[in-house]
Motif scaffolding. Structure first.
Motif, short mmCIF file in Angstrom:
data_model
loop_
_atom_site.label_atom_id
_atom_site.label_comp_id
_atom_site.label_asym_id
_atom_site.label_seq_id
_atom_site.Cartn_x
_atom_site.Cartn_y
_atom_site.Cartn_z
N TYR A 142 13.71 17.84 -13.24
CA TYR A 142 13.94 16.58 -12.53
C TYR A 142 14.96 16.78 -11.41
CZ TYR A 142 15.33 11.74 -11.66
OH TYR A 142 15.62 10.54 -11.07
N GLU A 143 16.01 17.56 -11.67
CA GLU A 143 17.04 17.81 -10.66
C GLU A 143 16.46 18.51 -9.44
OE1 GLU A 143 17.30 18.42 -13.86
OE2 GLU A 143 18.80 16.89 -14.41
N GLU A 144 15.56 19.45 -9.68
CA GLU A 144 14.92 20.14 -8.56
C GLU A 144 14.06 19.18 -7.74
OE1 GLU A 144 11.75 23.77 -7.71
OE2 GLU A 144 12.66 23.56 -9.71
N SER A 145 13.42 18.24 -8.42
CA SER A 145 12.62 17.23 -7.73
C SER A 145 13.48 16.38 -6.81
CB SER A 145 11.91 16.32 -8.75
OG SER A 145 11.06 17.04 -9.59
N VAL A 146 14.65 15.98 -7.31
CA VAL A 146 15.57 15.16 -6.51
C VAL A 146 16.08 15.95 -5.31
CG1 VAL A 146 17.80 13.97 -6.51
CG2 VAL A 146 16.25 13.73 -8.46
N ARG A 147 16.42 17.21 -5.51
CA ARG A 147 16.91 18.04 -4.40
C ARG A 147 15.85 18.20 -3.33
NH1 ARG A 147 19.26 21.22 -8.54
NH2 ARG A 147 17.51 22.69 -8.41
N LEU A 148 14.62 18.44 -3.76
CA LEU A 148 13.52 18.60 -2.81
C LEU A 148 13.33 17.32 -1.99
CD1 LEU A 148 10.98 19.95 -1.65
CD2 LEU A 148 9.73 19.07 -3.62
N PHE A 149 13.29 16.20 -2.67
CA PHE A 149 13.03 14.94 -1.99
C PHE A 149 14.15 14.59 -1.01
CE2 PHE A 149 12.88 10.26 -1.75
CZ PHE A 149 11.55 10.12 -1.31
N THR A 150 15.41 14.72 -1.45
CA THR A 150 16.53 14.37 -0.57
C THR A 150 16.63 15.33 0.61
OG1 THR A 150 18.00 15.64 -2.04
CG2 THR A 150 17.88 13.27 -2.38
N SER A 151 16.33 16.60 0.38
CA SER A 151 16.35 17.58 1.48
C SER A 151 15.29 17.23 2.52
CB SER A 151 16.10 18.98 0.92
OG SER A 151 15.97 19.92 1.97
N ILE A 201 0.84 -1.21 0.00
CA ILE A 201 0.00 0.00 0.00
C ILE A 201 0.87 1.25 0.00
CG2 ILE A 201 -1.71 1.32 1.30
CD1 ILE A 201 -2.71 -1.39 2.43
N GLN A 202 1.91 1.22 0.82
CA GLN A 202 2.80 2.38 0.90
C GLN A 202 3.42 2.69 -0.46
OE1 GLN A 202 6.76 2.17 2.77
NE2 GLN A 202 6.07 3.77 4.18
N ASN A 203 3.79 1.66 -1.21
CA ASN A 203 4.39 1.87 -2.52
C ASN A 203 3.48 2.66 -3.46
OD1 ASN A 203 6.78 0.57 -1.89
ND2 ASN A 203 6.10 -1.43 -2.67
N ILE A 204 2.18 2.42 -3.34
CA ILE A 204 1.22 3.15 -4.18
C ILE A 204 1.32 4.65 -3.92
CG2 ILE A 204 -1.24 3.53 -4.62
CD1 ILE A 204 -1.69 0.57 -3.88
N TYR A 205 1.38 5.01 -2.64
CA TYR A 205 1.39 6.43 -2.28
C TYR A 205 2.77 7.05 -2.43
CZ TYR A 205 -3.42 5.96 -0.84
OH TYR A 205 -4.78 5.75 -0.85
N ILE A 206 3.82 6.25 -2.32
CA ILE A 206 5.16 6.78 -2.60
C ILE A 206 5.27 7.18 -4.06
CG2 ILE A 206 7.60 6.14 -2.82
CD1 ILE A 206 7.34 4.52 -0.28
N GLU A 207 4.76 6.33 -4.94
CA GLU A 207 4.79 6.65 -6.37
C GLU A 207 3.95 7.87 -6.68
OE1 GLU A 207 3.58 3.13 -8.40
OE2 GLU A 207 5.36 1.98 -7.83
N LEU A 208 2.81 7.99 -6.02
CA LEU A 208 1.97 9.18 -6.20
C LEU A 208 2.69 10.42 -5.69
CD1 LEU A 208 -0.75 10.45 -7.00
CD2 LEU A 208 -1.59 9.88 -4.70
N LEU A 209 3.37 10.29 -4.57
CA LEU A 209 4.13 11.41 -4.01
C LEU A 209 5.23 11.86 -4.98
CD1 LEU A 209 4.94 13.31 -1.68
CD2 LEU A 209 6.33 11.45 -0.75
N TRP A 210 5.93 10.90 -5.57
CA TRP A 210 6.99 11.26 -6.50
C TRP A 210 6.44 11.95 -7.75
CZ3 TRP A 210 11.59 12.74 -6.85
CH2 TRP A 210 12.31 12.68 -8.03
N ARG A 211 5.32 11.49 -8.24
CA ARG A 211 4.71 12.15 -9.40
C ARG A 211 4.27 13.57 -9.04
NH1 ARG A 211 2.52 6.89 -10.08
NH2 ARG A 211 0.47 7.50 -9.26
N TRP A 212 3.76 13.73 -7.82
CA TRP A 212 3.36 15.07 -7.37
C TRP A 212 4.58 15.99 -7.28
CZ3 TRP A 212 -0.61 18.21 -6.70
CH2 TRP A 212 -0.46 19.32 -5.86
N ILE A 213 5.69 15.48 -6.73
CA ILE A 213 6.90 16.29 -6.61
C ILE A 213 7.40 16.70 -8.00
CG2 ILE A 213 9.35 16.23 -5.96
CD1 ILE A 213 8.57 14.47 -3.60
N GLN A 214 7.37 15.80 -8.94
CA GLN A 214 7.82 16.11 -10.30
C GLN A 214 6.95 17.19 -10.95
OE1 GLN A 214 8.15 11.83 -11.74
NE2 GLN A 214 9.92 12.75 -12.76
N TYR A 215 5.66 17.09 -10.70
CA TYR A 215 4.75 18.09 -11.27
C TYR A 215 4.92 19.45 -10.61
CZ TYR A 215 0.49 20.17 -9.34
OH TYR A 215 -0.41 21.00 -8.75
#
Length: 386
Positions: free
Chosen positions: A334-343, A315-329
């Motif tokens: 893409y680089e900004e998305s990675v920086r945001l997530f790692t921060s 179940i968590q994997n479903i929402y992690i993937e949704l979270l990543w798509r939201w961050i990308q949008y």
């Protein structure tokens, strides 16, 4: 869980989700006045004069007792009334209230207070409904403008998450609870009980998640006890941002309930989360990701059979993937998305360390008065005894 929603005045001004300054935000300055009764910091004019919150509450409780209750001074009737001595003599403190001009006729009756509270609640609900509708429209418009396309299913899920949070945990409901006086919160147990309704609101929020509702009761209890305090820390950042808790003049009350070093670490943790509060979805979605973790604390022994780890993580994997798509949008590259997530992950790892220190301290102190805690706070904070 942080009680840092009460500590925000210690923090620096937050940045936006993209670390850009917010336009139109003016720095507010307030003239600091003294309470004419005890000399403490005034919260405004109450019953005709400038008073602090404790003296306001004291006068409201005791002025109506004249003629019913006899106030007696143990000394000569001239006790000094200061911030440090105001509790020692009710007789002289009440006399000082009248001497400086506090008006007992301004005290509302029970009926007047009820009528006023009902009006406040009605206006708050109307404002909340208007805000929810406005945010939902802005969210839909923003999704349509993004370069990163989301599927129609993603849009529906994100909108449902936003609306579910606003219906259950809307931060505007908590503004009054951030203005509690020292008399109202004099112990750790009272503090925990005073925020128990926020825990219950978060449980209601999670009930809107179909996958959570479909889990067995044992699995729900397991992941709530393991992960819920971390989710509450995220929610505190949203509440602070929405309610303007930096106006709280009584944070010293909460300072006194925790060791200085722990208090400072808690403030730093909530400060780290503030750059993410301006996004309409991010922390709300992260909360759902976190609840489906196998363990965000080391305080509880997790039984794999009870937890049903495979189901929870799927179940968590479903929402992690949704979270990543939201961050990308939300991000331009893409680089900004990675920086945001790692921060964000870096801040959360630090938050976990401080959270364990907080849990250890609260469990040690609150367990001495466990019978004074409401059930949900006892379950979330105290270790079970075999």
């Amino acid at each position: 869980m942080y009680v840092i929603l009460f500590f925000y005045q210690q923090l620096n001004t937050s940045t936006s989700f993209s670390d850009k300054p917010r336009r139109g935000r003016k720095k507010r300055r307030k003239d600091v006045c003294q309470c004419l009764v005890c000399g403490d910091i005034s919260i405004g004019i109450n019953f005709g004069i400038h008073t602090c919150s404790p003296c306001k509450a004291f006068f409201r409780r005791n002025a109506i007792k004249l003629g019913i209750y006899e106030f007696v001074c143990d000394k000569d009737g001239h006790c000094p009334i200061t911030r440090s001595t105001r509790r020692k003599c009710n007789c002289c403190r009440l006399a000082k209230c009248f001497q400086v001009g506090m008006n007992p006729n301004a005290i509302r009756s029970a009926e007047e207070k009820l009528e006023r509270n009902q009006l406040i609640e009605y206006n708050r609900q109307r404002k909340l409904e208007k805000s929810t509708k406005s945010h939902a429209i802005n969210l839909s418009q923003h999704i349509l403008k993004t370069n990163f396309s989301l599927s129609s299913t993603d849009e529906i899920l994100l909108t449902n998450i936003f609306n579910a949070y606003e219906q259950t945990c809307a931060p505007l409901r908590y503004k009054q609870h951030l203005k509690m006086s020292h008399d109202e919160i004099s112990s750790l147990e009272k503090l925990l009980n005073s925020i128990s309704h926020m825990y219950l609101a978060l449980v209601d929020y999670l009930k809107y998640v179909p996958e959570f509702s479909n889990l067995s009761i044992d699995t729900k209890i397991c992941i709530l006890k393991s992960n819920f305090n971390q989710i509450f820390r995220l929610n505190n950042a949203l509440i602070i941002h929405a309610t303007g808790a930096d106006d709280d003049l009584h944070s010293a009350t909460f300072k006194n309930l925790f060791p200085t070093d722990l208090y400072v670490e808690l403030c730093n943790c909530i400060s780290d989360l503030l750059p993410y509060v301006h996004d309409p979805i991010f922390l709300k979605l992260v909360s759902i990701v976190f609840i489906f973790s196998t363990s965000l604390t080391v305080r509880f022994d997790i039984n794999p059979e009870t937890l049903n780890t495979k189901t929870v993580l799927s179940i968590q994997n479903i929402y992690i993937e949704l979270l990543w798509r939201w961050i990308q949008y939300r991000c331009s590259t893409y680089e900004e998305s990675v920086r945001l997530f790692t921060s964000f992950i870096t801040h959360i790892l630090h938050s976990q360390i401080v959270g364990e220190k907080l849990s250890e301290y609260v469990n040690k102190m609150a367990s001495k008065h466990a019978d004074q805690l409401v059930p949900i706070m006892k379950a979330m904070w105290l270790e079970e005894k075999n």
